[in-house]
Scaffold this motif. Structure first.
Motif, PDB file in Angstrom:
ATOM      1  N   GLU A  14       0.835  -1.190   0.000  1.00  0.00           N
ATOM      2  CA  GLU A  14       0.000   0.000   0.000  1.00  0.00           C
ATOM      3  C   GLU A  14       0.875   1.247   0.000  1.00  0.00           C
ATOM      4  OE1 GLU A  14      -3.291   0.175  -0.219  1.00  0.00           O
ATOM      5  OE2 GLU A  14      -3.350  -2.013  -0.412  1.00  0.00           O
ATOM      6  N   PRO A  15       0.433   2.313  -0.671  1.00  0.00           N
ATOM      7  CA  PRO A  15       1.194   3.565  -0.600  1.00  0.00           C
ATOM      8  C   PRO A  15       1.102   4.171   0.799  1.00  0.00           C
ATOM      9  CG  PRO A  15      -0.912   3.895  -1.737  1.00  0.00           C
ATOM     10  CD  PRO A  15      -0.765   2.416  -1.507  1.00  0.00           C
ATOM     11  N   PRO A  16       2.059   5.005   1.155  1.00  0.00           N
ATOM     12  CA  PRO A  16       3.193   5.443   0.343  1.00  0.00           C
ATOM     13  C   PRO A  16       4.227   4.334   0.162  1.00  0.00           C
ATOM     14  CG  PRO A  16       3.425   6.242   2.578  1.00  0.00           C
ATOM     15  CD  PRO A  16       2.070   5.604   2.511  1.00  0.00           C
ATOM     16  N   TRP A  17       5.003   4.454  -0.939  1.00  0.00           N
ATOM     17  CA  TRP A  17       6.045   3.483  -1.212  1.00  0.00           C
ATOM     18  C   TRP A  17       7.395   4.086  -0.871  1.00  0.00           C
ATOM     19  CZ3 TRP A  17       2.532   3.980  -5.675  1.00  0.00           C
ATOM     20  CH2 TRP A  17       1.509   3.005  -5.650  1.00  0.00           C
ATOM     21  N   LEU A  18       8.211   3.316  -0.195  1.00  0.00           N
ATOM     22  CA  LEU A  18       9.556   3.747   0.186  1.00  0.00           C
ATOM     23  C   LEU A  18      10.578   3.057  -0.711  1.00  0.00           C
ATOM     24  CD1 LEU A  18       9.283   3.601   4.096  1.00  0.00           C
ATOM     25  CD2 LEU A  18       8.726   5.497   2.555  1.00  0.00           C
ATOM     26  N   HIS A  19      11.355   3.857  -1.416  1.00  0.00           N
ATOM     27  CA  HIS A  19      12.356   3.337  -2.331  1.00  0.00           C
ATOM     28  C   HIS A  19      13.754   3.689  -1.826  1.00  0.00           C
ATOM     29  CE1 HIS A  19       9.123   3.799  -5.713  1.00  0.00           C
ATOM     30  NE2 HIS A  19       8.920   2.741  -4.954  1.00  0.00           N
ATOM     31  N   VAL A  20      14.680   2.805  -2.057  1.00  0.00           N
ATOM     32  CA  VAL A  20      16.070   3.079  -1.694  1.00  0.00           C
ATOM     33  C   VAL A  20      16.667   4.061  -2.696  1.00  0.00           C
ATOM     34  CG1 VAL A  20      18.368   2.074  -1.413  1.00  0.00           C
ATOM     35  CG2 VAL A  20      16.357   0.828  -0.605  1.00  0.00           C
ATOM     36  N   ARG A  21      17.348   5.075  -2.195  1.00  0.00           N
ATOM     37  CA  ARG A  21      18.062   6.033  -3.054  1.00  0.00           C
ATOM     38  C   ARG A  21      19.400   5.426  -3.457  1.00  0.00           C
ATOM     39  NH1 ARG A  21      20.009  10.339  -1.179  1.00  0.00           N
ATOM     40  NH2 ARG A  21      19.895  11.479  -3.133  1.00  0.00           N
ATOM     41  N   ARG A  22      19.561   5.160  -4.755  1.00  0.00           N
ATOM     42  CA  ARG A  22      20.782   4.499  -5.220  1.00  0.00           C
ATOM     43  C   ARG A  22      22.016   5.393  -5.116  1.00  0.00           C
ATOM     44  NH1 ARG A  22      18.591   5.997 -10.472  1.00  0.00           N
ATOM     45  NH2 ARG A  22      17.310   4.138 -10.542  1.00  0.00           N
ATOM     46  N   GLU A  23      21.816   6.723  -5.100  1.00  0.00           N
ATOM     47  CA  GLU A  23      22.968   7.632  -5.160  1.00  0.00           C
ATOM     48  C   GLU A  23      23.935   7.419  -4.002  1.00  0.00           C
ATOM     49  OE1 GLU A  23      19.516   9.356  -7.325  1.00  0.00           O
ATOM     50  OE2 GLU A  23      19.812   8.542  -5.314  1.00  0.00           O
ATOM     51  N   GLU A 237      13.611  11.806   9.761  1.00  0.00           N
ATOM     52  CA  GLU A 237      13.885  12.494   8.498  1.00  0.00           C
ATOM     53  C   GLU A 237      15.306  12.242   8.008  1.00  0.00           C
ATOM     54  OE1 GLU A 237      12.541  14.225   5.303  1.00  0.00           O
ATOM     55  OE2 GLU A 237      11.265  14.357   7.077  1.00  0.00           O
ATOM     56  N   HIS A 238      16.228  11.940   8.910  1.00  0.00           N
ATOM     57  CA  HIS A 238      17.608  11.691   8.500  1.00  0.00           C
ATOM     58  C   HIS A 238      17.732  10.456   7.622  1.00  0.00           C
ATOM     59  CE1 HIS A 238      19.113  14.930  10.855  1.00  0.00           C
ATOM     60  NE2 HIS A 238      18.775  14.406  12.016  1.00  0.00           N
ATOM     61  N   LEU A 239      16.757   9.543   7.695  1.00  0.00           N
ATOM     62  CA  LEU A 239      16.774   8.374   6.806  1.00  0.00           C
ATOM     63  C   LEU A 239      16.549   8.771   5.348  1.00  0.00           C
ATOM     64  CD1 LEU A 239      14.839   5.586   8.760  1.00  0.00           C
ATOM     65  CD2 LEU A 239      17.299   5.744   8.319  1.00  0.00           C
ATOM     66  N   GLY A 240      16.234  10.040   5.114  1.00  0.00           N
ATOM     67  CA  GLY A 240      16.090  10.538   3.748  1.00  0.00           C
ATOM     68  C   GLY A 240      17.369  10.422   2.936  1.00  0.00           C
ATOM     69  N   LEU A 241      18.503  10.216   3.596  1.00  0.00           N
ATOM     70  CA  LEU A 241      19.739   9.949   2.871  1.00  0.00           C
ATOM     71  C   LEU A 241      19.632   8.633   2.114  1.00  0.00           C
ATOM     72  CD1 LEU A 241      22.752  10.576   2.278  1.00  0.00           C
ATOM     73  CD2 LEU A 241      23.303   9.329   4.376  1.00  0.00           C
ATOM     74  N   LEU A 242      18.873   7.663   2.654  1.00  0.00           N
ATOM     75  CA  LEU A 242      18.789   6.327   2.076  1.00  0.00           C
ATOM     76  C   LEU A 242      17.445   6.016   1.438  1.00  0.00           C
ATOM     77  CD1 LEU A 242      20.460   4.267   4.956  1.00  0.00           C
ATOM     78  CD2 LEU A 242      21.552   5.360   2.990  1.00  0.00           C
ATOM     79  N   LEU A 243      16.389   6.708   1.868  1.00  0.00           N
ATOM     80  CA  LEU A 243      15.043   6.364   1.407  1.00  0.00           C
ATOM     81  C   LEU A 243      14.331   7.596   0.854  1.00  0.00           C
ATOM     82  CD1 LEU A 243      13.827   4.152   4.407  1.00  0.00           C
ATOM     83  CD2 LEU A 243      14.648   3.332   2.189  1.00  0.00           C
ATOM     84  N   LYS A 244      13.478   7.370  -0.125  1.00  0.00           N
ATOM     85  CA  LYS A 244      12.588   8.416  -0.616  1.00  0.00           C
ATOM     86  C   LYS A 244      11.177   7.845  -0.641  1.00  0.00           C
ATOM     87  CE  LYS A 244      13.693   7.245  -5.425  1.00  0.00           C
ATOM     88  NZ  LYS A 244      14.275   7.743  -6.696  1.00  0.00           N
ATOM     89  N   ALA A 245      10.196   8.709  -0.445  1.00  0.00           N
ATOM     90  CA  ALA A 245       8.807   8.270  -0.341  1.00  0.00           C
ATOM     91  C   ALA A 245       7.991   8.807  -1.508  1.00  0.00           C
ATOM     92  CB  ALA A 245       8.205   8.747   0.980  1.00  0.00           C
TER      93      ALA A 245
END
Length: 627
Positions: A14-23, A237-245
């Motif tokens: 179910e949304p939201p979907w959390l994706h790993v940031r490859r960068e 919010e610091h997990l935003g380095l690794l994840l995007k929603a």
């Protein structure tokens, strides 16, 4: 399906979907052993204390830092940031290495959406005045334990031949390959697991280490019965380095606002801290592959669904191999008829026939040809030029990230790259690029013409590399530089930084007596060998006053003098030919001989094909502009 992700792709969750940031994984790994700890969590908790001691008081930071950082409060944001000197003291490393850590973190931070750390949007030359948020720095240091999937499990002579499609003077043990073998070798590499496998590996890594990452960010609260670990919206919010929603409409949303327990909170009335177990469970329920529904099976076994790590489980800090059976984005389903199956370590990966990573444009498998990519051809902000042989690749567009992988005997000319460039496993390639940062790893006999704002980093198994100042321009170059934030007044092309030792299992076979061979850097291209690279002017709008008409990066004096000397010599030769006192018949013979030698050179060098390619590209560009 290619490019974006459909809602059906994510239907399993179910949304939201959390994706790993490859960068963070593809451009953020540094070969600094001092960044690793035998017990990562304990080591980083101790490091946090040292970093806080090194953090200057809030009054020493620019006011914009705490004002713009959405997840730093005015009372604590300044004291929770640390610059190069503080990082060097806490990590006990040289300031050059500490600056590299800070700069690399800046290059991989998320700069999309509302929750943007100021370091992510600070000009490259000013990052020391901003410093790093300590929590985000700790997460960045934690993921240095990530190990990229090896391109091949074994490194025998046949495997080396599969990476290097032709021989060189230092490859005496390799047989010469015919053009047919080269094409076959390149095609086999294209079918090898690459980006898809890497994305699954990244997803698996985050899933396995998520409990540790949350515990690293968490704080302990005491209640009447016991102490529990909780996470605040700022910390999450610091997990935003690794994840995007992403929400149900496939729009990026701020990570903390995607979580129901932090949604709609604001700095004046922050949401109450949430137990780590609750946050962990929610993230696990919504994390999935970003590009496609990547599905796998274990070799010789039935298909499996991802095994979520239990909320109470704390993983060992020791780096372990991940298996493909632990990484899936959706429940198992029959392999579709248009699926492509590729073997990967510990399993089989099924993906759709036209699978492409989200937000990435590929220039892949170009053989003996020239190819042009303009802004309209680029989907997303990342480009990967891979497995091109004996070709000329133009990517004349503003980009954030570029990877050049496994190319040989080619010229790769890139437009302005605002975040980072990575060049790996290339041989006899010329790379021409204006960029903020560049890393070169495991390359041979290449020349890099650079306009670069930070010191070029060389690591891995490099041989006979040369660097030179940037040597060209194209009409939109200055507009692209401004768009991505590359400063043409700063060029550190000659201040190379060499790090690490050669990993015998990562590149070529080395003598058993020298397992710790130091990484080789690069030498400067002699000025007398420096030449300007001419880019065909496909854009005919010369009336536009904003067009770039000269190289915006100033040439060092020796290279400028060498260039002027070559131009003067050519002009003198042309003048002598014009004024030569020859009979009309002798003049025709001389002109015919010059044309003949030039024609022979074009055929012998293979440049005649490039002329035909450029004519074809020009016709294509003209027809597109007419439409």
């Amino acid at each position: 399906m290619s490019g974006g992700v459909s809602k059906n792709t994510e239907g399993a969750r179910e949304p939201p979907w959390l994706h790993v940031r490859r960068e963070a994984f593809e451009y953020g790994m540094l070969p600094l052993p001092s960044l690793l700890h035998s017990d990562v969590v304990t080591g980083l908790r101790n490091l946090r204390v040292k970093l806080l001691q090194q953090a200057p008081s809030i009054s020493t930071w620019p006011l914009s830092i705490t004002a713009n950082a959405s997840h730093s409060t005015p009372a604590s944001g300044g004291r929770e940031r640390v610059g190069t000197e503080g990082i060097a003291a806490a990590l006990e490393v040289a300031e050059a290495h500490a600056h590299l850590v800070l700069d690399t973190l800046a290059s991989v931070l998320n700069e999309e959406g509302a929750g943007v750390d100021p370091l992510a949007i600070t000009p490259v030359t000013e990052i020391d005045s901003v410093g790093a948020d300590i929590d985000e720095l700790l997460i960045f240091l934690y993921i240095q334990t990530y190990r990229r999937v090896p391109s091949r499990p074994h490194r025998g002579a046949a495997d080396v031949a599969d990476v290097w499609p032709s021989t060189s003077a230092i490859d005496g043990f390799l047989p010469a390959l015919s053009s047919m073998q080269v094409r076959s070798s390149t095609m086999s590499r294209r079918s090898m697991p690459g980006q898809a496998e890497e994305e699954v590996n990244q997803l698996t890594y985050v899933q396995k280490h998520l409990p540790n990452l949350l515990n690293l960010l968490a704080e302990t609260t005491e209640d009447e019965d016991s102490s529990i670990k909780v996470i605040t919206a700022e910390q999450f919010e610091h997990l935003g380095l690794l994840l995007k929603a992403k929400n149900a409409d496939m729009e990026l949303v701020q990570l903390s606002q995607a979580a129901p327990f932090f949604a709609n909170s604001d700095p004046d009335m922050p949401a109450a801290p949430v137990p780590v177990t609750q946050v962990l469970e929610w993230v696990q329920q919504h994390m999935c592959a970003a590009s496609e529904s990547l599905r796998e099976t274990s070799l010789g076994k039935e298909e499996k669904v991802v095994k979520d790590v239990g909320p109470a489980e704390t993983l060992s800090s020791e780096v372990v191999d991940v298996t493909m059976a632990d990484a899936t984005a959706s429940p198992a389903s029959p392999t579709p008829s248009n699926a492509r199956t590729i073997l990967v370590p510990n399993g089989v990966l099924h993906l759709s026939k036209d699978w492409r990573p989200e937000g990435m444009t590929f220039v892949d498998g170009i053989m003996k040809a020239s190819v042009l990519k303009r802004e309209d051809d680029i989907k997303g902000d990342s480009v990967k030029v891979a497995h091109c042989h004996d070709s000329v690749v133009y990517v004349l567009a503003p980009m954030k990230y570029v990877s050049v992988f496994g190319c040989s005997d080619s010229i790769v000319m890139l437009g302005a790259v605002g975040k980072a460039v990575r060049v790996e496993y290339c041989e006899r390639v010329q790379v021409i690029v204006p960029t903020a940062r560049i890393t070169i790893a495991n390359c041979r006999e290449c020349v890099f013409y650079l306009g670069v704002n930070q010191r070029p980093l060389f690591t891995g198994d490099n041989h006979n590399l040369q660097v030179a100042p940037y040597n060209t321009f194209y009409p939109e170059l200055e507009a692209h530089l401004a768009q991505v934030g590359v400063d043409a007044t700063v060029n550190r092309w000659d201040r190379i930084l060499t790090l690490g030792v050669v990993e015998p299992h990562d590149a070529f076979i080395h003598p058993a007596s020298s397992p710790d061979v130091q990484t080789e850097g690069a030498t400067q291209l002699p000025p007398e060998k420096f030449v300007t690279f001419s880019v065909p002017n496909w854009n005919k709008t010369d009336s536009d006053q904003l067009l770039t008409r000269a190289n915006p990066f100033l040439l060092p004096k020796p290279y400028l003098l060498a260039q002027q000397h070559r131009c003067k010599a050519a002009e003198i030769l042309k003048q002598n030919l014009r004024t030569a006192l020859l009979e009309e018949g002798k003049k025709r013979e001389l002109i015919s001989a010059i044309h003949g030698h030039f024609r022979d050179w074009l055929f012998a060098s293979g440049n005649i094909r490039q002329i035909y390619d450029l004519q074809a590209l020009d016709r294509l560009d003209s027809s597109n502009s007419m439409e």
